[in-house]
Scaffold this active site. Structure first.
Site, PDB file in Angstrom:
ATOM      1  N   LEU B  68      35.855  46.730  42.474  1.00  0.00           N
ATOM      2  CA  LEU B  68      34.654  48.082  43.051  1.00  0.00           C
ATOM      3  C   LEU B  68      34.563  48.240  44.605  1.00  0.00           C
ATOM      4  O   LEU B  68      34.192  48.879  44.943  1.00  0.00           O
ATOM      5  CB  LEU B  68      32.963  47.112  42.765  1.00  0.00           C
ATOM      6  CG  LEU B  68      31.820  48.045  41.078  1.00  0.00           C
ATOM      7  CD1 LEU B  68      31.095  47.551  41.401  1.00  0.00           C
ATOM      8  CD2 LEU B  68      32.648  49.172  40.981  1.00  0.00           C
ATOM      9  N   ARG B  69      35.135  47.178  44.690  1.00  0.00           N
ATOM     10  CA  ARG B  69      36.185  47.970  46.300  1.00  0.00           C
ATOM     11  C   ARG B  69      34.464  47.899  47.591  1.00  0.00           C
ATOM     12  O   ARG B  69      35.112  47.885  48.685  1.00  0.00           O
ATOM     13  CB  ARG B  69      36.420  48.930  46.689  1.00  0.00           C
ATOM     14  CG  ARG B  69      37.874  48.847  45.742  1.00  0.00           C
ATOM     15  CD  ARG B  69      39.427  48.179  46.076  1.00  0.00           C
ATOM     16  NE  ARG B  69      39.750  48.562  45.386  1.00  0.00           N
ATOM     17  CZ  ARG B  69      41.155  47.743  45.167  1.00  0.00           C
ATOM     18  NH1 ARG B  69      41.041  46.268  45.094  1.00  0.00           N
ATOM     19  NH2 ARG B  69      42.157  48.189  44.603  1.00  0.00           N
ATOM     20  N   ASP B 157      41.064  37.083  41.497  1.00  0.00           N
ATOM     21  CA  ASP B 157      42.003  37.848  40.683  1.00  0.00           C
ATOM     22  C   ASP B 157      42.878  38.702  42.065  1.00  0.00           C
ATOM     23  O   ASP B 157      42.299  38.838  42.513  1.00  0.00           O
ATOM     24  CB  ASP B 157      41.600  38.840  39.730  1.00  0.00           C
ATOM     25  CG  ASP B 157      41.941  39.635  39.558  1.00  0.00           C
ATOM     26  OD1 ASP B 157      42.463  39.874  38.714  1.00  0.00           O
ATOM     27  OD2 ASP B 157      42.058  41.515  39.886  1.00  0.00           O
ATOM     28  N   HIS B 237      44.292  40.639  31.852  1.00  0.00           N
ATOM     29  CA  HIS B 237      45.874  41.501  31.764  1.00  0.00           C
ATOM     30  C   HIS B 237      47.244  41.105  31.830  1.00  0.00           C
ATOM     31  O   HIS B 237      48.101  41.091  32.202  1.00  0.00           O
ATOM     32  CB  HIS B 237      45.871  42.664  33.430  1.00  0.00           C
ATOM     33  CG  HIS B 237      45.847  41.544  34.224  1.00  0.00           C
ATOM     34  ND1 HIS B 237      46.648  40.868  34.195  1.00  0.00           N
ATOM     35  CD2 HIS B 237      44.890  41.793  35.775  1.00  0.00           C
ATOM     36  CE1 HIS B 237      46.422  40.240  35.847  1.00  0.00           C
ATOM     37  NE2 HIS B 237      45.634  40.763  36.500  1.00  0.00           N
ATOM     38  N   ASP B 310      41.041  46.640  34.567  1.00  0.00           N
ATOM     39  CA  ASP B 310      41.731  46.508  35.616  1.00  0.00           C
ATOM     40  C   ASP B 310      41.529  47.104  36.972  1.00  0.00           C
ATOM     41  O   ASP B 310      42.418  48.273  38.052  1.00  0.00           O
ATOM     42  CB  ASP B 310      43.319  46.235  35.868  1.00  0.00           C
ATOM     43  CG  ASP B 310      43.851  45.423  36.810  1.00  0.00           C
ATOM     44  OD1 ASP B 310      42.783  44.938  37.808  1.00  0.00           O
ATOM     45  OD2 ASP B 310      44.833  44.676  37.747  1.00  0.00           O
TER      46      ASP B 310
END
Lengths: 310, 429
Positions: B68-69, B157, B237, B310
Site C-alpha cells: 500500500l506504500r 518481503d 510468490h 503482489d
C-alpha cells in the site's frame, strides 16, 4: 534500396540484404578517407549528436570523423555522469536534445536496451553505439566488412569469438550478423563467461581455445573488461591469459591463413600478446580504418538522400 | 442500507461447497441467510433488493500480498487509493506488506495503518509486520507488540533474510504469537546483479539473468528451517517448477508450509520483457512456459494454496527508466480476478476451485476469519459479471500505479459490486 527502420539498434533486426547493402555502401565510401581532401557534401545541413554515457575513444571518434567527412555537423556529449548526477532521466535528456532538432542521435549507454527505449521516444534516427551487454551493431558491421575484404566472402567461414561472451555486446552483434551471412560461429571461454542458452542464438560453445581454433578462418578476440565483473569470472589475469589469451604458440594450432580481429582497446599481454596483435594475421588496424567507412555508410543510409521523408 | 438482499445470483462459496442460485440476505453487516432463488420476499418491506441475475455472487476476494506504500511513499499509492483499487478489483480484504517508510516494525506504524484504513479505507486492511527491525535482516522485530497492535503475520518481503541463523530465530520466535512468517525467497548472492529470468531471452537481450536456483535455494533452506523449528512458514510468490516441487515434497512430509503465486506468474513468460518493458520487471522475475505448467499444476492440486497479487505500485519516476535501473514490481489488484477467471476459461481450474484460491484459500493461510458466506460471517461480497469483456487501460485504474504488464489486454469478467460488511464500497459506473 534503403534500411527498413529509421534506427540502427541491433544486427538482430537487420536482414541479410540490409547487411549486404551496408557493407557495399561502406566499400564505396572507403576511398573518401584516402583522398587529400577527405570530405564530401552528402550530409551537409544534417546534425548528428553523439551522446555517450560511457567512456569511449575509438567509437566516438570514429562516429565523429565519419559525420564530419560527410559534412554533417557533429556534436559530442559525454554524460558519463553529469546529467545522471543532476538527476535528469534518460527520457528527459533525450527529449531535450530532440527539441534541438537533430537528425540523428548516436548513443552509448551501460544499460542494455537504452537505444530501444530512446528510439521509441524520438522521431530522429537512433544509432546504437553500444548498450550494456546487448549489441554494438556498427562494430559487428565493420568486422564483417573487414572479414569480407580479407577473405572475399563471409558465407561458409568458421569464426571463433573468444572471451567474456556474457558481458560482450560485440559478441552478440557478431553472432547475429555472421549467422545471417552464413558463417559458422563458435564462442570460446570458461563457462563463467558463457551466457545461458547461447546456443539458441545459433552458435556452438567451446571451453578450450586450442580445440576451437584448429579449423577456423577468423578469430575475434574480446577485451577482458574487469569493470563489468561484479564477481570476477576468472581467478586471475595470469590464469586467463594462460588459458584464453592468444599467443604465438596457440596460434600455431590455427590454419596459416587465419585472420585475427579485436574490437579494441586491446590489453596487450592479457587476451592477446604483442606478437599476435602486431603480427601478419592481425586486422586490428584495418578494423579501425573500415570503422569510419562503415559509420559513413550507416549515416548515409539512415539520414542521407536515400531516406524518404515521412 | 440496514437490510439487503442479493437476489437471483449464482452464489459460489467454496468454503461451504455451495454453487447454485440463491438469494443472500444481509442484516447488520452479516450474512443472515441464504435461500434458494425464486421464493418471495418476506413481508417486511424494509429490505433493499439488489438483483444479481446472471451474476456470480462470491465471498469477497482476499489478497494476502499487497503493497500500500503508505506511510512514506504516498506518491506511489495511499491507503485510500490502494483500498479503492482493491474494491474495484473485487477484493474486500487485503494484507499489506511492511516495507513502508517508516517500516512497519512497531506498534505505532501498525496503528497508523489501521486507523487510516478505518478513516479512508474502502476494504478490510490487515497489516504484516516486519520480521526483522527496519527490514535490515539483523535483529528480530518486536513481534509481540506487532501482534497486539493488529499485525497478522511477519515478513521482510522484498528483502530476503540472508542470514539463515536469523531466519531460524524468526521462525521460532514468531510461533509464540501464532503469526506465520511470509518469506520472500531469493538468495541475493545468487541473484547477483540479475534483472530478469536467466535463459535464452536474457542472453539475447544482454540483460543479467536471475537463475531459478536463486529462488529454489532459499525455498529449500526455509523449508528445512521450518522443519527444524516447526515454525509456520508461508512462501511468497513462487515462480519456478523447482519451487513447486520443493513445496509439494514438504507438504507431503506434513510440514506446516503454505505458498502463493501471482496472477502474472501464472500467465506471462519472460518474453514479456522483450523491448525492455520495465512493466514486466519484478522479483521474482517472469519465467517460462515450463514453470507456468508446473505452477498451474501446483495450483490445481493445492500445493499452491492461493493466488496473491503482489500489487506493487510504482510511479513513472521509478519505471520510465533504463531496464536495469527500473524498480521491480507490477500492480495487480484491478486485473487479478479477470486473470484468475482466465485460468478457468483456459481449463486449468474449475470455477469453484479458482474462487477458492482467492477467497477461503488465502484466508486459511493467514487464519483470517474471512472468505466465506456462511451464516453469521461478515457480509463481504463480490458480485461479478463473469462474461463481461473489457480492455485493460491503466489510465482508468483507481490505483496510482500504472505499471501493469497487461496494458491493452482483452479481459473477461468484471466486478459489478463490492460489498464490505454489508455496505457497497464499489459499484460499477
Amino acid at each position: 534500396m534503403r534500411l527498413k527502420s529509421k534506427d540502427l539498434i541491433s544486427t538482430e533486426d537487420l536482414s541479410r540484404d540490409e547487411i549486404e547493402l551496408l557493407i557495399s555502401t561502406a566499400e564505396s565510401f572507403k576511398e573518401i578517407s584516402e583522398r587529400d581532401i577527405k570530405k564530401v557534401p552528402t550530409l551537409r545541413g544534417r546534425t548528428i549528436i553523439n551522446l555517450f554515457y560511457e567512456s569511449s575513444t575509438r567509437t566516438r571518434t570514429s562516429f565523429e570523423i565519419a559525420a564530419k567527412r560527410m559534412s554533417a555537423d557533429a556534436i559530442n556529449i559525454s554524460t558519463s555522469s553529469s546529467s545522471v548526477v543532476k538527476g535528469e532521466t534518460l527520457r528527459d535528456t533525450a527529449k531535450n536534445l530532440e527539441a534541438m532538432n537533430p537528425d540523428c542521435l548516436v548513443v552509448r549507454h551501460s544499460s542494455s536496451g537504452t537505444p530501444n527505449i530512446l528510439a521509441k521516444y524520438l522521431r530522429c534516427s537512433v544509432i546504437n553505439a553500444g548498450d550494456g551487454a546487448h549489441e554494438h551493431p556498427s562494430q559487428a558491421l565493420l568486422d564483417l566488412f573487414t572479414v569480407r575484404e580479407a577473405k572475399g566472402r563471409i558465407e561458409g567461414l568458421k569464426v571463433a569469438i573468444v572471451g567474456d561472451i556474457t558481458n560482450s555486446r560485440v559478441a552478440r552483434s557478431n553472432i547475429h550478423a555472421l549467422g545471417k551471412m552464413g558463417a559458422e560461429v563458435r564462442v570460446v571461454g570458461p563457462p563463467t563467461m558463457i551466457p545461458m542458452d547461447i546456443d539458441s542464438m545459433g552458435c556452438s560453445v567451446f571451453h578450450d581455445l586450442k580445440d576451437a581454433i584448429v579449423d577456423v578462418d577468423v578469430i575475434i578476440m574480446l577485451r577482458i573488461q574487469m569493470e563489468r565483473q561484479k564477481a570476477p569470472s576468472f581467478p586471475s589475469v595470469r590464469e586467463y591469459s594462460a588459458l584464453y589469451g592468444l599467443d604465438g604458440k596457440k596460434l600455431e594450432k590455427a590454419p596459416k591463413d587465419v585472420v585475427i580481429l579485436h574490437p579494441g582497446p586491446i590489453n596487450r599481454g592479457v587476451e592477446i600478446t604483442p606478437e599476435v596483435a602486431d603480427g601478419p594475421c592481425s586486422l586490428i588496424l584495418d578494423q579501425v580504418k573500415n570503422g569510419i567507412a562503415m559509420r559513413m555508410a550507416i549515416f548515409y543510409l539512415l539520414i542521407g538522400g536515400a531516406r524518404e521523408e515521412g | 442500507m440496514k437490510r439487503l438482499v442479493i437476489k437471483n445470483g449464482r452464489v459460489i462459496d467454496p468454503s461451504g461447497g455451495l454453487d447454485g442460485l440463491y438469494d443472500l440476505y444481509i442484516y447488520e453487516g452479516k450474512v443472515a441467510s441464504l435461500r434458494p432463488s425464486g421464493g418471495s420476499l418476506e413481508a417486511d418491506e424494509d429490505w433493499d433488493v439488489l438483483d444479481a441475475k446472471k451474476m456470480l455472487v462470491l465471498p469477497g476476494l482476499i489478497d494476502i500480498h499487497t503493497h500500500l506504500r503508505d506511510p512514506g511513499y504516498e506518491y506511489k499509492e495511499t491507503i485510500a487509493t490502494g483500498t479503492m483499487a482493491a474494491a474495484a478489483g473485487g477484493f474486500t480484504s487485503i494484507v499489506c506488506m511492511a516495507n513502508t517508510n517508516p517500516v512497519n516494525d512497531n506498534g505505532s506504524v501498525t496503528r497508523y495503518i489501521l486507523n487510516r484504513a478505518s478513516e479512508v479505507g474502502k476494504v478490510n486492511v490487515f497489516p504484516v509486520g516486519a520480521a526483522t527491525r527496519g527490514l535490515n535482516g539483523e535483529m528480530i522485530s518486536e513481534m509481540g507488540e506487532l501482534r497486539d497492535s493488529g499485525c497478522v503475520a511477519v515478513s521482510d518481503d522484498g528483502m530476503p533474510i540472508i542470514d539463515g541463523g536469523l531466519m531460524r530465530k524468526v521462525l521460532e520466535y514468531s510461533s509464540v504469537f501464532d503469526m506465520p512468517v511470509i518469506s520472500h525467497c531469493e538468495d541475493p548472492c545468487i541473484v547477483s546483479d540479475g534483472v530478469m529470468n536467466e535463459g535464452s531471452t536474457s542472453t539475447r537481450l544482454g540483460l543479467k539473468g536471475i537463475p531459478r536456483a536463486a529462488e529454489e535455494a532459499m525455498v529449500a533452506r526455509d523449508i528445512v528451517l521450518a522443519e527444524l523449528t516447526r515454525g509456520r512458514l508461508h512462501i511468497a510468490h513462487i515462480s519456478t517448477r523447482g519451487s513447486v516441487e520443493l513445496v509439494r515434497t514438504a507438504k507431503d512430509k506434513g510440514l506446516s508450509i503454505t505458498t502463493e503465486v501471482t496472477p502474472h506468474h501464472c500467465t506471462l513468460t519472460d518474453d514479456s520483457v522483450v523491448g525492455y518493458n520495465t512493466n514486466a520487471k519484478m522479483n521474482p522475475p517472469l519465467r517460462d512456459e515450463d514453470d507456468i505448467e508446473a505452477i498451474l499444476q501446483g495450483l490445481k492440486d493445492k500445493t499452491i494454496d492461493c493466488i496473491a497479487t503482489d500489487h506493487a505500485p510504482h510511479s513513472s519516476i521509478e519505471k520510465d527508466l533504463e531496464f536495469d535501473r527500473a524498480a521491480n514490481g507490477v500492480v495487480g489488484l484491478e486485473t487479478a480476478l479477470s486473470l484468475t477467471l482466465r485460468l478457468v476459461d483456459r481449463g486449468f481450474l474449475g470455477l469453484s476451485e479458482a474462487i477458492e484460491r482467492v477467497t477461503v484459500g488465502p484466508a486459511t493461510v493467514l487464519g483470517l476469519e474471512k472468505g466465506t458466506l456462511k451464516v453469521g460471517a461478515d457480509a463481504d461480497i463480490t458480485i461479478v459479471d463473469k462474461d463481461r469483456e473489457w480492455i485493460v487501460d491503466s489510465n482508468l485504474f483507481f490505483s496510482k500505479g500504472r505499471n501493469t504488464p497487461f496494458e491493452g489486454w482483452s479481459m473477461k469478467g468484471k466486478v459489478v459490486k463490492t460489498i464490505v460488511k454489508g455496505k457497497v464500497v464499489y459499484s460499477e459506473e
